[in-house]
Scaffold this motif. Structure first.
Motif, PDB file in Angstrom:
ATOM      1  N   THR A  15     -57.028  65.299 -57.265  1.00  0.00           N
ATOM      2  CA  THR A  15     -58.328  64.859 -56.754  1.00  0.00           C
ATOM      3  C   THR A  15     -59.359  64.587 -57.844  1.00  0.00           C
ATOM      4  N   ALA A  18     -60.666  60.895 -58.629  1.00  0.00           N
ATOM      5  CA  ALA A  18     -61.494  60.350 -57.548  1.00  0.00           C
ATOM      6  C   ALA A  18     -62.877  60.986 -57.531  1.00  0.00           C
ATOM      7  N   PRO A  75     -62.774  65.007 -49.541  1.00  0.00           N
ATOM      8  CA  PRO A  75     -63.495  64.391 -48.411  1.00  0.00           C
ATOM      9  C   PRO A  75     -65.012  64.430 -48.565  1.00  0.00           C
ATOM     10  N   ILE A  78     -66.057  61.653 -50.938  1.00  0.00           N
ATOM     11  CA  ILE A  78     -66.022  60.352 -50.262  1.00  0.00           C
ATOM     12  C   ILE A  78     -67.189  60.232 -49.301  1.00  0.00           C
ATOM     13  N   TRP A  79     -67.453  61.286 -48.543  1.00  0.00           N
ATOM     14  CA  TRP A  79     -68.514  61.248 -47.534  1.00  0.00           C
ATOM     15  C   TRP A  79     -69.892  61.043 -48.175  1.00  0.00           C
ATOM     16  N   ARG A  89     -67.913  54.384 -47.734  1.00  0.00           N
ATOM     17  CA  ARG A  89     -66.812  55.342 -47.526  1.00  0.00           C
ATOM     18  C   ARG A  89     -65.474  54.645 -47.346  1.00  0.00           C
ATOM     19  N   ARG A  90     -65.486  53.553 -46.630  1.00  0.00           N
ATOM     20  CA  ARG A  90     -64.233  52.815 -46.409  1.00  0.00           C
ATOM     21  C   ARG A  90     -63.687  52.284 -47.731  1.00  0.00           C
ATOM     22  N   LEU A  92     -64.142  53.587 -50.716  1.00  0.00           N
ATOM     23  CA  LEU A  92     -63.613  54.718 -51.472  1.00  0.00           C
ATOM     24  C   LEU A  92     -62.265  55.167 -50.923  1.00  0.00           C
ATOM     25  N   ALA A  93     -62.171  55.281 -49.607  1.00  0.00           N
ATOM     26  CA  ALA A  93     -60.909  55.706 -49.001  1.00  0.00           C
ATOM     27  C   ALA A  93     -59.800  54.685 -49.266  1.00  0.00           C
ATOM     28  N   ALA A  94     -60.130  53.405 -49.162  1.00  0.00           N
ATOM     29  CA  ALA A  94     -59.123  52.361 -49.408  1.00  0.00           C
ATOM     30  C   ALA A  94     -58.653  52.383 -50.858  1.00  0.00           C
ATOM     31  N   LEU A  96     -58.363  55.026 -52.663  1.00  0.00           N
ATOM     32  CA  LEU A  96     -57.530  56.209 -52.849  1.00  0.00           C
ATOM     33  C   LEU A  96     -56.198  56.143 -52.120  1.00  0.00           C
ATOM     34  N   LEU A  97     -56.098  55.330 -51.101  1.00  0.00           N
ATOM     35  CA  LEU A  97     -54.895  55.298 -50.269  1.00  0.00           C
ATOM     36  C   LEU A  97     -53.607  55.087 -51.063  1.00  0.00           C
TER      37      LEU A  97
END
Length: 172
Positions: A15, A18, A75, A78-79, A89-90, A92-94, A96-97
């Motif tokens: 982690t 990120a 999380p 990201i939040w 947020r989307r 960041l999540a994308a 990391l996927l």
């Protein structure tokens, strides 16, 4: 005796890139208030992990720290990091996927390999080499399957040429 610590801190280390990237978002967007809030939330998550693992000894603390990194710290990063600014947020999540999917696939394949009877009897260095021989192709296949990481692989393939010519990648 060190194996549980190494395993736990390896999971926690997944982690760190990120969360450090999100910290750079705060700096680049002049969001010191969000950086403070994220730092306080992060400190609270680590303190809670240490308290939760305390009754299980040093290994319990290491495991709780790893779980807190995956379940709370990432999380939260990201939040809070994606709450304002051009990177949401989307996004960041994308980003990391691919890495998370690859980490899960590699961990699963190496764990399955570890349970084979002939790997248990091999020397540690041979076992490490065999694990790498399984992990690297699995990671490569996962990166090929996910379009975003496939583009990154293409950039990495062109990297020596870009360095020679002093050019930058067009986009990720």
């Amino acid at each position: 005796d060190a194996a549980p610590f190494v395993a736990s801190f390896s999971v926690a280390a997944i982690t760190l890139p990120a969360t450090m990237a999100v910290a750079l978002l705060y700096l680049s967007q002049n969001r010191s208030g969000d950086m403070l809030r994220a730092g306080l939330a992060d400190t609270a998550a680590v303190a809670a992990a240490i308290l939760a693992g305390l009754s299980f000894g040093a290994v319990g603390i290491a495991v709780a720290y790893a779980v807190a990194n995956m379940a709370l710290r990432l999380p939260l990063a990201i939040w809070i990091g994606g709450s304002k600014g051009p990177v949401n947020r989307r996004d960041l999540a994308a980003a990391l996927l691919p890495s998370l999917a690859t980490a899960a696939a590699v961990a699963g394949s190496v764990a399955a390999l570890r349970h084979t009877s002939w790997l248990v009897t091999t020397e540690p260095l041979a076992g490490l080499a065999l694990s790498l021989g399984v992990a690297l192709p699995v990671a490569f296949v996962i990166f090929l399957v996910i379009p975003r990481s496939r583009r990154i692989l293409g950039i990495l393939r062109r990297l020596p040429q870009m360095v020679r010519h002093g050019t930058a990648p067009s986009s990720l």
